[in-house]
Design a protein around this motif. Structure first.
Motif, PDB file in Angstrom:
ATOM      1  N   CYS A  83      -3.051  -0.597   0.044  1.00 20.47           N
ATOM      2  CA  CYS A  83      -4.207  -1.051   0.313  1.00 20.47           C
ATOM      3  C   CYS A  83      -4.107  -3.027  -0.055  1.00 20.47           C
ATOM      4  O   CYS A  83      -4.381  -3.583   1.006  1.00 20.47           O
ATOM      5  N   LEU A  84      -3.028  -3.034  -0.030  1.00 17.65           N
ATOM      6  CA  LEU A  84      -2.510  -4.369  -0.420  1.00 17.65           C
ATOM      7  C   LEU A  84      -2.667  -5.209   1.568  1.00 17.65           C
ATOM      8  O   LEU A  84      -2.293  -4.438   2.165  1.00 17.65           O
ATOM      9  N   PRO A  85      -2.838  -6.463   1.499  1.00 18.95           N
ATOM     10  CA  PRO A  85      -2.374  -7.148   2.656  1.00 18.95           C
ATOM     11  C   PRO A  85      -1.131  -7.088   3.547  1.00 18.95           C
ATOM     12  O   PRO A  85       0.007  -7.144   3.283  1.00 18.95           O
ATOM     13  N   GLY A  86      -1.743  -6.102   5.010  1.00 16.49           N
ATOM     14  CA  GLY A  86      -0.441  -6.336   6.034  1.00 16.49           C
ATOM     15  C   GLY A  86       0.189  -5.054   5.216  1.00 16.49           C
ATOM     16  O   GLY A  86       1.179  -4.564   5.973  1.00 16.49           O
ATOM     17  N   ASN A  87      -0.439  -4.450   4.254  1.00 20.66           N
ATOM     18  CA  ASN A  87      -0.012  -2.878   3.989  1.00 20.66           C
ATOM     19  C   ASN A  87      -0.387  -1.638   5.150  1.00 20.66           C
ATOM     20  O   ASN A  87      -2.225  -1.863   5.353  1.00 20.66           O
ATOM     21  N   GLU A  88      -0.193  -0.756   5.399  1.00 17.21           N
ATOM     22  CA  GLU A  88      -0.933   0.716   5.809  1.00 17.21           C
ATOM     23  C   GLU A  88      -0.267   1.551   4.868  1.00 17.21           C
ATOM     24  O   GLU A  88       0.623   1.732   4.660  1.00 17.21           O
ATOM     25  N   CYS A  89      -1.679   3.032   4.861  1.00 19.91           N
ATOM     26  CA  CYS A  89      -1.013   4.069   4.702  1.00 19.91           C
ATOM     27  C   CYS A  89      -1.307   5.156   5.831  1.00 19.91           C
ATOM     28  O   CYS A  89      -2.021   5.718   6.316  1.00 19.91           O
ATOM     29  N   GLN A  90       0.079   6.150   5.746  1.00 18.33           N
ATOM     30  CA  GLN A  90      -0.178   6.938   6.497  1.00 18.33           C
ATOM     31  C   GLN A  90       0.415   8.411   6.146  1.00 18.33           C
ATOM     32  O   GLN A  90       1.139   8.454   5.202  1.00 18.33           O
ATOM     33  N   THR A  91      -0.045   9.563   6.526  1.00 17.79           N
ATOM     34  CA  THR A  91       0.761  10.618   6.196  1.00 17.79           C
ATOM     35  C   THR A  91       0.798  11.503   6.579  1.00 17.79           C
ATOM     36  O   THR A  91       0.587  11.644   8.320  1.00 17.79           O
ATOM     37  N   PHE A 173      12.437   2.235  -0.684  1.00 15.15           N
ATOM     38  CA  PHE A 173      13.006   2.247   0.601  1.00 15.15           C
ATOM     39  C   PHE A 173      12.814   1.430  -0.172  1.00 15.15           C
ATOM     40  O   PHE A 173      12.076   0.412   0.761  1.00 15.15           O
ATOM     41  N   PRO A 174      14.226   0.267  -0.772  1.00  9.74           N
ATOM     42  CA  PRO A 174      13.758  -1.024  -1.133  1.00  9.74           C
ATOM     43  C   PRO A 174      13.990  -2.238   0.482  1.00  9.74           C
ATOM     44  O   PRO A 174      13.429  -3.155   0.147  1.00  9.74           O
ATOM     45  N   GLN A 175      14.701  -1.913   1.910  1.00  7.45           N
ATOM     46  CA  GLN A 175      14.775  -2.322   2.637  1.00  7.45           C
ATOM     47  C   GLN A 175      13.709  -2.407   2.731  1.00  7.45           C
ATOM     48  O   GLN A 175      13.224  -3.607   3.812  1.00  7.45           O
ATOM     49  N   GLU A 176      12.792  -1.277   3.556  1.00  6.92           N
ATOM     50  CA  GLU A 176      11.864  -1.368   4.416  1.00  6.92           C
ATOM     51  C   GLU A 176      10.358  -1.944   3.019  1.00  6.92           C
ATOM     52  O   GLU A 176       9.115  -2.249   3.928  1.00  6.92           O
ATOM     53  N   LEU A 179       6.759   2.613  -0.084  1.00  7.40           N
ATOM     54  CA  LEU A 179       6.038   4.184  -1.090  1.00  7.40           C
ATOM     55  C   LEU A 179       6.779   5.228   0.023  1.00  7.40           C
ATOM     56  O   LEU A 179       5.478   5.428   0.022  1.00  7.40           O
ATOM     57  N   LEU A 180       7.371   6.428  -1.055  1.00  8.35           N
ATOM     58  CA  LEU A 180       6.674   7.473  -0.238  1.00  8.35           C
ATOM     59  C   LEU A 180       6.869   8.730  -1.405  1.00  8.35           C
ATOM     60  O   LEU A 180       7.183   9.199  -2.624  1.00  8.35           O
ATOM     61  N   THR A 181       5.798   9.537  -1.459  1.00  9.49           N
ATOM     62  CA  THR A 181       5.180  10.283  -2.254  1.00  9.49           C
ATOM     63  C   THR A 181       4.870  11.722  -1.242  1.00  9.49           C
ATOM     64  O   THR A 181       3.945  11.485  -1.382  1.00  9.49           O
ATOM     65  N   VAL A 182       5.484  12.836  -2.436  1.00  8.54           N
ATOM     66  CA  VAL A 182       5.201  13.912  -1.768  1.00  8.54           C
ATOM     67  C   VAL A 182       4.311  15.293  -3.287  1.00  8.54           C
ATOM     68  O   VAL A 182       4.625  14.616  -3.840  1.00  8.54           O
ATOM     69  N   TYR A 183       3.259  14.952  -2.164  1.00  4.56           N
ATOM     70  CA  TYR A 183       2.840  16.979  -2.635  1.00  4.56           C
ATOM     71  C   TYR A 183       3.702  18.007  -2.724  1.00  4.56           C
ATOM     72  O   TYR A 183       2.733  18.421  -1.178  1.00  4.56           O
ATOM     73  N   VAL A 184       4.703  18.699  -2.131  1.00  4.50           N
ATOM     74  CA  VAL A 184       4.950  20.176  -1.732  1.00  4.50           C
ATOM     75  C   VAL A 184       5.194  20.297   0.076  1.00  4.50           C
ATOM     76  O   VAL A 184       6.079  19.323  -0.152  1.00  4.50           O
ATOM     77  N   ASP A 185       4.357  20.248   0.022  1.00  3.92           N
ATOM     78  CA  ASP A 185       4.464  20.146   2.008  1.00  3.92           C
ATOM     79  C   ASP A 185       3.778  18.384   2.457  1.00  3.92           C
ATOM     80  O   ASP A 185       3.242  18.735   3.893  1.00  3.92           O
ATOM     81  N   MET A 189       3.111   7.999   2.807  1.00  2.00           N
ATOM     82  CA  MET A 189       4.084   6.519   2.985  1.00  2.00           C
ATOM     83  C   MET A 189       3.488   5.588   2.864  1.00  2.00           C
ATOM     84  O   MET A 189       2.094   5.731   4.251  1.00  2.00           O
ATOM     85  N   ALA A 190       3.467   4.621   1.635  1.00  2.00           N
ATOM     86  CA  ALA A 190       2.907   3.335   2.089  1.00  2.00           C
ATOM     87  C   ALA A 190       3.820   1.864   2.255  1.00  2.00           C
ATOM     88  O   ALA A 190       4.936   2.359   1.797  1.00  2.00           O
ATOM     89  N   GLY A 191       3.150   1.059   2.711  1.00  2.39           N
ATOM     90  CA  GLY A 191       3.801  -0.434   2.778  1.00  2.39           C
ATOM     91  C   GLY A 191       3.653  -1.365   4.312  1.00  2.39           C
ATOM     92  O   GLY A 191       2.618  -1.417   4.817  1.00  2.39           O
ATOM     93  N   PRO A 192       4.387  -2.190   4.685  1.00  2.00           N
ATOM     94  CA  PRO A 192       3.884  -3.235   5.785  1.00  2.00           C
ATOM     95  C   PRO A 192       4.077  -2.120   6.866  1.00  2.00           C
ATOM     96  O   PRO A 192       4.156  -1.077   7.200  1.00  2.00           O
TER      97      PRO A 192
END
Length: 227
Positions: A83-91, A173-176, A179-185, A189-192
């Motif tokens: 939710c930070l400016p410039g970021n988004e979450c995808q699943t 992922f430091p270069q990109e 942030l990736l979080t996983v619950y089983v399947d 992923m959140a990031g710029p």
């Protein structure tokens, strides 16, 4: 395919420890808690982990391994980062996750095939309890979650992800700066904006089979509305 009695006799004669289990076919309604328009029927074949015996009829002993999916507070942190400016979450969902990896048990596991799954030619062969070797980490096997988690973790690290101390099944992922979080399947992923596509593609190349990623709406039964 081997008849169960023959399999047991063979194992005893060879002094081999094997595990014998059953498959179970189930049907469920996905999104049953939501509106009817969002619901769908899903069929699944599972391993019955509660009935596994060895060749002597004793309860099977498995490896000491377990899985540790992400926690709700880590999930919330990932959503907040997205939710930070410039970021988004995808699943994205891993497709038939467990059977993407091999069952790496100490002892071979054989499963009895339910009659409703028999090929037509089996019905004329006089089978009573036909057994087949289980080679994939099928859902329901006590070790499957651990095997799948290790398989996915290896893939994520291979494409540049770093584990996060005290946050299980979460990776940075430091270069990109993703942030990736996983619950089983279920993967989130959140990031710029613009960084996600390359990482999803790399994960698929490993290969990890996933559905097409989407902007975060629903994750672990919660619906998210991000302004």
């Amino acid at each position: 395919v081997v008849e169960k009695k023959e399999l047991i006799s063979r194992a005893k004669a060879d002094g081999e420890t094997i595990h014998l289990g059953d498959l179970m076919t189930i049907c469920s309604v996905k999104n049953s808690e939501g509106p009817i328009a969002s619901q769908s029927y899903k069929g699944r074949v599972c391993f019955r982990g509660d009935t596994v015996k060895d060749q002597e009829g004793l309860m099977a002993i498995f490896q000491e391994m377990s899985s540790c999916p992400t926690t709700i507070h880590t999930t919330n942190s990932t959503v907040a980062y997205g939710c930070l400016p410039g970021n988004e979450c995808q699943t994205a969902d891993a497709v038939r996750a467990y059977i993407q990896c091999d069952l790496k048990s100490v002892h071979k596991t054989w499963v009895r095939i339910p009659r409703e799954l028999w090929p037509p030619e089996w019905h004329s062969r006089g089978y009573i309890a036909p057994m087949c070797l289980l080679t994939k980490a099928l859902y329901g096997h006590p070790e499957s979650g651990g095997h799948w988690e290790r398989h996915l973790t290896t893939a994520v690290i291979a494409i540049g992800g770093e584990t996060i101390p005290e946050h299980p099944s979460s990776f940075w992922f430091p270069q990109e700066r993703a942030l990736l979080t996983v619950y089983v399947d279920d993967l989130m992923m959140a990031g710029p904006r613009g960084c996600h596509a390359a990482l999803w593609s790399a994960l698929r190349t490993y290969p990890i089979e996933i559905d097409d990623p989407e902007i975060l709406t629903k994750f672990l039964g919660r619906t998210h509305r991000i302004a």
